[in-house]
Design a protein around this motif. Structure first.
Motif, PDB file in Angstrom:
ATOM      1  N   ASN A 130      81.920  27.164  65.447  1.00  0.00           N
ATOM      2  CA  ASN A 130      81.644  25.888  66.058  1.00  0.00           C
ATOM      3  C   ASN A 130      80.072  26.130  66.586  1.00  0.00           C
ATOM      4  O   ASN A 130      79.920  25.601  67.786  1.00  0.00           O
ATOM      5  N   MET A 148      84.640  19.531  65.192  1.00  0.00           N
ATOM      6  CA  MET A 148      84.735  21.178  65.311  1.00  0.00           C
ATOM      7  C   MET A 148      85.260  21.273  63.729  1.00  0.00           C
ATOM      8  O   MET A 148      85.609  20.501  63.108  1.00  0.00           O
ATOM      9  N   ARG A 149      84.990  22.596  63.272  1.00  0.00           N
ATOM     10  CA  ARG A 149      85.515  23.120  62.174  1.00  0.00           C
ATOM     11  C   ARG A 149      86.937  22.757  62.059  1.00  0.00           C
ATOM     12  O   ARG A 149      87.372  22.346  60.846  1.00  0.00           O
ATOM     13  N   PRO A 154      85.024  17.282  69.655  1.00  0.00           N
ATOM     14  CA  PRO A 154      84.809  18.184  70.767  1.00  0.00           C
ATOM     15  C   PRO A 154      84.851  17.367  72.053  1.00  0.00           C
ATOM     16  O   PRO A 154      84.294  16.405  72.209  1.00  0.00           O
ATOM     17  N   VAL A 157      80.074  19.831  74.720  1.00  0.00           N
ATOM     18  CA  VAL A 157      79.322  20.563  73.701  1.00  0.00           C
ATOM     19  C   VAL A 157      78.014  20.941  74.554  1.00  0.00           C
ATOM     20  O   VAL A 157      77.534  20.473  75.569  1.00  0.00           O
ATOM     21  N   ARG A 243      86.410  28.328  70.633  1.00  0.00           N
ATOM     22  CA  ARG A 243      85.489  27.978  71.623  1.00  0.00           C
ATOM     23  C   ARG A 243      84.255  28.733  71.688  1.00  0.00           C
ATOM     24  O   ARG A 243      84.635  30.033  71.177  1.00  0.00           O
ATOM     25  N   ASP A 262      83.438  23.721  73.422  1.00  0.00           N
ATOM     26  CA  ASP A 262      83.840  23.402  71.986  1.00  0.00           C
ATOM     27  C   ASP A 262      82.761  23.515  71.098  1.00  0.00           C
ATOM     28  O   ASP A 262      83.135  24.016  69.865  1.00  0.00           O
ATOM     29  N   MET A 263      81.502  23.262  71.198  1.00  0.00           N
ATOM     30  CA  MET A 263      80.435  23.364  70.203  1.00  0.00           C
ATOM     31  C   MET A 263      79.019  23.618  70.784  1.00  0.00           C
ATOM     32  O   MET A 263      78.800  23.203  71.803  1.00  0.00           O
TER      33      MET A 263
END
Length: 337
Positions: A130, A148-149, A154, A157, A243, A262-263
């Motif tokens: 991410n 996200m993947r 997310p 960010v 994460r 998260d990203m």
């Protein structure tokens, strides 16, 4: 006054927005431009963007307008120029495969390359799921889905400025000029694409210099709740649940911070393309082509019959790029009349 004849060919090396604009104006002036583009389509980086700062205009509108203007102009795609020479009779461009293209003059609009974020290993790009670049985030915006993947949206960010800009460790000393405002624009778009998302921008020095930029910066905070922290992320690591854990120092308050997001979005800067070292034209300290004079000859190269426009000579905004392409085309008319 002699007017240029339609059979006078002008080579346009690069089919991004500068090349398209230059070719369109050259055609208006009575020349026969030939666009030589190394990739499989025209439009360059702008063709991959979603919306443009500071007005949020869809990038597609700019590309569509320029595409219509060059619709009847001869174009060669998949054509990478390896050498460029000139004499009193004109300019010759030769590809790596030995194909030759001749013209009365040439305008070099080769644009820029994006910095390879893998060179900054401490941020985990290419290793952690991410961590994405600003260019990849633009593609998410264009598809209408930021995720996200895992497919989840997310909730937090982080956007990191100056990745590959103003960085002595990777030999990129210059400022890429548009990264700050891009980070502001992308932060706003994130809050619109993912309701409730918390966005934090980490920056060195926020450079919102253009018309409407400061207003967009304020809007991002007041209307979209974007947070700005002056500090450089020293390290990014991946947690068990994919994460991204960040270590950073808030330089305004002088204390270290730890944050899990998260990203992580890396705002990658502009770097000179490889052709800047192969076409035989002088370059600047930042690697981009050097104009004949940085004040009165910005569209002139040091080589007879060869002109420069757009980000071939360094980072620029879209407006600056298009205006410089027009200036180069007008200068060619002036010099060949």
């Amino acid at each position: 006054m002699n007017q240029p004849m339609a059979q006078e060919r002008i080579l346009v090396i690069g089919g991004g927005i500068a090349g398209m604009q230059a070719a369109a104006v050259l055609r208006e002036e009575g020349f026969s431009p030939l666009i030589l583009e190394r990739s499989s389509s025209l439009g360059g980086h702008v063709a991959d963007w979603d919306r443009l700062f500071p007005t949020q205009l869809p990038a597609r509108e700019v590309i569509d307008e320029l595409s219509a203007a060059v619709q009847e102009i001869e174009t060669k795609i998949g054509c990478e120029i390896a050498s460029l020479t000139s004499d009193a009779s004109g300019v010759i461009a030769v590809t790596a495969d030995g194909e030759r293209y001749e013209g009365r003059a040439a305008v070099v609009t080769t644009g820029f390359d994006l910095f390879d974020a893998r060179l900054k290993e401490e941020y985990g790009y290419g290793m952690y799921e991410n961590v994405v670049t600003s260019a990849e985030l633009e593609r998410m915006f264009r598809t209408g889905r930021v995720a996200m993947r895992s497919g989840e949206a997310p909730e937090r960010v982080a956007i990191l400025h100056c990745v590959g800009s103003r960085d002595e460790k990777v030999g990129q000393f210059h400022c890429s000029k548009v990264c700050c405002i891009t980070g502001i624009k992308q932060a706003i778009e994130l809050t619109e694409a993912v309701p409730g998302v918390q966005v934090t921008n980490f920056y060195m020095d926020l450079r919102a210099f253009g018309n409407g930029y400061e207003e967009l910066y304020r809007k991002s905070q007041v209307e979209h709740g974007v947070t700005y922290i002056r500090g450089r992320i020293s390290e990014a690591g991946e947690t068990l649940d994919k994460r991204i854990q960040l270590k950073v120092e808030d330089t305004l308050v002088g204390r270290p911070l730890r944050m899990t997001v998260d990203m992580l979005v890396l705002l990658v800067g502009m770097r000179a393309p490889a052709c800047c070292g192969s076409l035989g034209l002088p370059t600047q300290a930042n690697g981009f082509f050097a104009p004949q004079n940085p004040y009165t000859g910005t569209v002139l190269s040091t080589q007879r019959g060869v002109y420069l426009a757009g980000t071939a000579t360094g980072p620029k905004t879209i407006g600056e790029t298009l205006n410089e392409a027009i200036a180069a085309a007008r200068r060619i008319k002036h010099d060949l009349k």
